[in-house]
Scaffold this active site. Structure first.
Site, short mmCIF file in Angstrom:
data_model
loop_
_atom_site.label_atom_id
_atom_site.label_comp_id
_atom_site.label_asym_id
_atom_site.label_seq_id
_atom_site.Cartn_x
_atom_site.Cartn_y
_atom_site.Cartn_z
CG ASP A 115 43.63 48.03 37.64
OD1 ASP A 115 44.06 46.87 37.73
OD2 ASP A 115 43.66 48.86 38.59
CB ILE A 116 38.91 47.62 40.30
CG1 ILE A 116 37.97 46.74 39.47
CG2 ILE A 116 38.15 48.27 41.44
CD1 ILE A 116 37.34 45.61 40.26
CD GLU B 93 43.72 44.64 40.97
OE1 GLU B 93 44.61 45.44 41.30
OE2 GLU B 93 43.75 43.42 41.24
#
Length: 403
Positions: free
Chosen positions: A258-259, A300
Site C-alpha cells: 500500500d502506498i 493504491e
C-alpha cells in the site's frame, strides 16, 4: 526490527534501513514449480485452429454424406466398382478422422487436402456413366471451390486445394464439352470460381485476424490494469487460485503493498498527479519484482506473488521494493510535481501452507500490512502462524518523510 506474538501469530517488521530478517527455524519453505504466464497471447494459427478444425470436419462430413447419397440414389443402369468405392470411402473416412483429431493447424491441412481430392474423385467416378456428367462435375466443382474457402487459413493452402479439386473433377479434360460448341466457357467457369473463392478466402482470413485481435484486446482489458499495465486483481487472484488448485501454494509468499499517505498526495497535488504516482510505483515494483508476478489489487494497493526458495530471499525482495519506491522522488529536489517529497510504501507478507487458501493468504498479508502501518509505515512486516493480531514491540525508526 520489531517482533510481536499472540494467539499463535508472529510478525517480523523491517524498515527500509533494516537488513532482511533471518529465517526462523520453524519456517520450512519450498519453491513451487514455475507456472507459465496465463496472460501470454496465443499465436494466430493456434487461435484459428480451434475453429478451423470444427469447420473442416463439418464440411468434409457434409460432403461425404452427399457422396454416399448420390451413390445410393444413382440410376440402376449405372454400374460401379463397389470394391473401389468401398476403399475410397474408407480412405476418405480416415482423412476426415485425421483432420478432426489433428493437434496442429498444419496436420489439419495435410489431412484436409487429400480428403478434398478423394471426395472430388469420388464424385467424378459417380458421374462417369452419365451422359451429362461433365455438367455435374462443373457444378460440384464450383460449389467445392467456394466452400473450401472456409477450410484453409492461408491463400496458398486454398490454391493448392483448388488445383487438387479441379484436377480430380476434370482429370484435365474439361474441353470435352463439345455439345456447347464453345469449350472456352468451361475454363472460364473454373477460372472465375477459383478467383471468387480466393477472394472469399482472403476476406475470411482478414476477419479471423480482426476477431483474434479483438479477443486479445478483450483479454487485456479483463486481466490487465488499464492505468499501470500490471496484472489486475482478477488476474492476480486467478493465478493464485491456479497455484492452490495445483497444490503449489505451500511455500509460496504473497505480499500486499500500500502506498503510504496516498490520499494526501491526491489532495495536495491533484488526482492527475496521483495517477502519475501510481504508474511510477507500479513500474518500480514490476522492475524490482522481476520474475515474480506483480499486480494492482485496486486503488493504491498492489500485490506480489513471491516464489522465493527461502524466507530471507522473500524478505530481501520486500526490502528492495520498499527501497526502490523510496528512491523514486528523493531526487531531484525540484521535481515539478512533488518538490522532493519522498514516497514510501508499506507491505505485509505471509507464507502459504499446505492447508491454506488464497483467501487465507490475502487475509494474513492484509493483517501484516496494517501492522506495518501501525509500526510507522515505510517498512514491511512478515506474518507467521494462524490469523490474529499481536501487540507490537518498538521497531526501528522509519525513514523520515517530508510532507
Amino acid at each position: 526490527m520489531a517482533e510481536g506474538q499472540a494467539r499463535g501469530t508472529a510478525y517480523l517488521c523491517n524498515t527500509a534501513d533494516t537488513p532482511p530478517a533471518v529465517e526462523p527455524a520453524r519456517v520450512v519453505s519450498a519453491s513451487p514449480p514455475a507456472i507459465a504466464d496465463e496472460s501470454s497471447a496465443r499465436p494466430l494459427d493456434q487461435f484459428t485452429f480451434e475453429k478451423m478444425r470444427r469447420v473442416n470436419g463439418s464440411l468434409l462430413a457434409f460432403g461425404s454424406l452427399g457422396w454416399l447419397a448420390a451413390w445410393w440414389t444413382a440410376a440402376p443402369t449405372y454400374h460401379y466398382d463397389n470394391i473401389l468405392f468401398s476403399l475410397l470411402a474408407v480412405a476418405f473416412f480416415c482423412c476426415i478422422t485425421a483432420s478432426m483429431f489433428a493437434s496442429t493447424p498444419r496436420r489439419v491441412v495435410l489431412a484436409a487436402l487429400p480428403a478434398c481430392g478423394l471426395l472430388a474423385h469420388g464424385f467424378w467416378l459417380l458421374s462417369v456413366p452419365s451422359p451429362a456428367g461433365v455438367y455435374f462435375c462443373l457444378s460440384l466443382g464450383v460449389a467445392f471451390t467456394l466452400l473450401i474457402a472456409f477450410m484453409f487459413i492461408s491463400v496458398w493452402q486454398y490454391l493448392v486445394s483448388v488445383a487438387v479439386i479441379w484436377l480430380a473433377f476434370g482429370h484435365g479434360d474439361f474441353q470435352q464439352m463439345r455439345s456447347a460448341h464453345d469449350p472456352v466457357w468451361s475454363m472460364l467457369i473454373v477460372t472465375l470460381s477459383s478467383l471468387c473463392g480466393m477472394l472469399l478466402n482472403i476476406g475470411l482470413s482478414r476477419l479471423r485476424e480482426d476477431s483474434h485481435r479483438q479477443q486479445l484486446e478483450l483479454e487485456t482489458l479483463a486481466y490487465q490494469d488499464a492505468l499501470t499495465g500490471l496484472a489486475n486483481r482478477r488476474s492476480l487472484l486467478k493465478h493464485m487460485q491456479s497455484l492452490q488448485d495445483a497444490g503449489h501454494i505451500d511455500g509460496l509468499y504473497f505480499m500486499m503493498i500500500d502506498i503510504d499517505d496516498f490520499k494526501s498526495i491526491n489532495d495536495q497535488f491533484g488526482h492527475d498527479q496521483g495517477d502519475v504516482v501510481l504508474k511510477d510505483v507500479a513500474s518500480a515494483l514490476k522492475r524490482q519484482a522481476g520474475r515474480h508476478l506483480c499486480g494492482r489489487l485496486g486503488g493504491e494497493e498492489f500485490g506480489v506473488v513471491v516464489d522465493a526458495a527461502t524466507l530471507p530471499e522473500a524478505c530481501e525482495l520486500a526490502q528492495a521494493l520498499v527501497t526502490a519506491v523510496n528512491a523514486l522522488y528523493a531526487v531531484p529536489a525540484d521535481h515539478p510535481a512533488f518538490q522532493g517529497r519522498r514516497l514510501s510504501i508499506s507491505a505485509g507478507m505471509t507464507r502459504g501452507e499446505a492447508d491454506c487458501t488464497t483467501s487465507d493468504l490475502i487475509r494474513r498479508a492484509d493483517l501484516a500490512l496494517y501492522r506495518a502501518k501501525r509500526e510507522g509505515k515505510n517498512r514491511f512486516c512478515m506474518h507467521f502462524g494462524s490469523d490474529g493480531d499481536a501487540g507490537a514491540q518498538p521497531s526501528a525508526a522509519p525513514v523520515e518523510q517530508n510532507a
